[in-house]
Design an enzyme around this catalytic site. Sequence first.
Site, short mmCIF file in Angstrom:
data_model
loop_
_atom_site.label_atom_id
_atom_site.label_comp_id
_atom_site.label_asym_id
_atom_site.label_seq_id
_atom_site.Cartn_x
_atom_site.Cartn_y
_atom_site.Cartn_z
N VAL A 93 11.78 -3.05 -10.46
CA VAL A 93 12.87 -2.08 -10.51
C VAL A 93 13.30 -1.74 -9.09
O VAL A 93 12.51 -1.18 -8.31
CB VAL A 93 12.43 -0.81 -11.27
CG1 VAL A 93 13.58 0.19 -11.34
CG2 VAL A 93 11.94 -1.16 -12.67
N ASP A 94 14.54 -2.07 -8.74
CA ASP A 94 15.02 -1.90 -7.37
C ASP A 94 16.44 -1.34 -7.41
O ASP A 94 17.41 -2.06 -7.59
CB ASP A 94 15.00 -3.25 -6.65
CG ASP A 94 15.31 -3.10 -5.16
OD1 ASP A 94 15.55 -1.97 -4.73
OD2 ASP A 94 15.33 -4.12 -4.45
N SER A 95 16.55 -0.02 -7.20
CA SER A 95 17.87 0.61 -7.21
C SER A 95 18.66 0.29 -5.94
O SER A 95 19.84 0.61 -5.85
CB SER A 95 17.71 2.14 -7.34
OG SER A 95 16.98 2.66 -6.25
#
Length: 462
Positions: free
Chosen positions: A225-227
């Site tokens: 998960v990489d915003s």
Amino acid sequence: MLVTISFDPEVFQIEIKPEDSVASLKETLEGVSGIPVQQQLLIHNGKELASSSTMAASSVQEQDLIVLGRRPQAPQQQQQQAASSAADPQQARMQAAMRTRPDGSLENVQEFIEMARQNLPMLSGLPAPLVQAINKNDPEELQRIFRQIHAHREAEAKERQAEMELLSADPFDPEAQARIAERIRQAQVEENYQNAYEYMPESFSQVTMLYVDMEVNGHKVKAFVDSGAQTSIMSQAAAERCSIMRLVDRRFAGIARGVGSAPILGRVHSVNAKIGSQHLPMSITIMEKGPDFLFGLDMLRRYQCNIDLKDNVLRFSVQPEVALPFLHEHELPEAVRFEMQQAEEAQKASGSGVAPAPQAGGAQKPSDAAAAAGAAAAARAASAPGMSLTPGPTPSVQAPQQAPPPSRAAVPAPSDDGDEKVKRLMALGFDRQQCMEVLAACNGNEEHAASLLFEMGGGLGF
């Protein structure tokens, strides 16, 4: 007025008045340094300050430097201390075991070993190499370590003495001022470190990256998960395992540029992904190398996700709501765990309190972890329309559908017309090589190349 006190290895400032006596300053410094008033030696401009004098009479002015040292003990005082210690047999034995020769080695190394083994608090306070030598009962190694410690202390003492002489000789010398400023800075850094270690000890531990379990086209993957990544990305190897390479639209092939660069093979516009109990469509950009699956900002916004660090879950705003728990460290992909282990070992070897965070690496072999981390950095720059190098309007040219765009080394020299286009693109603020490469990838379409250059140059978040 404010004066600077140099008390090795600390430097600090203290507020005094011109009418204050030197004796009152010594009483204040006793609580700070632990040196009794009778043993304090205050040096100002190369001269000792008399206790009976005042600051004004001693010509101490604003921002002056005063060096605090310990006065050598008189022989009578040394004899009194020796007599008091002789009254305690345990203390006398310890002093006898600690006696050293001029080179720093122990006079009675076997006595020291026995004393250390019998005194557990003493053993726990010794450096690790000394403890190992004591446990192995190795007198030669113990003597070698003591000689090294002695040599190191001698070198430090000479360096401090030279610095004290320099500071005392001319406090207004630029070099002396620079040393004073550096010592003040180091003292502040050390104080900041101690405060952080006491009140925020968790900041010195390694942070586990955010991964969740998903299924793409019926195949399980660990999604990073990489915003900070604008686009959700999957590596070619992971796409082949998920059997979605047949859906790749190669019109969206190109090159992702960030810290490094990596080829974009194309995009899968819609693929079924299982999130908990829900089946949701996702759009995924396929790259030649990189993380197995990077769940980027496009899909985070699409499903209004909430990264809930309090409950340690990733929430999807769907009906019914889905909350995926973030994986624990032992559940991370093998390559990521390998990098974390390497970072921890490097941290221990260097003695540093901070370790670099691992890059997203997917499930590659440990030997491929470094290459995958570099590709992941480039993958973060991949953005949907802006970073996609699509074929130009010329119908006879289909190269971008067949293979990735040419590399820098393979960019052909432009024709006269192409050279004019390159010059006009360079006038927009881009370098010649970049303009030639993008213009070739866009099949000579100047407008498409300009649009792509602006997209690559700004707002990519890397």
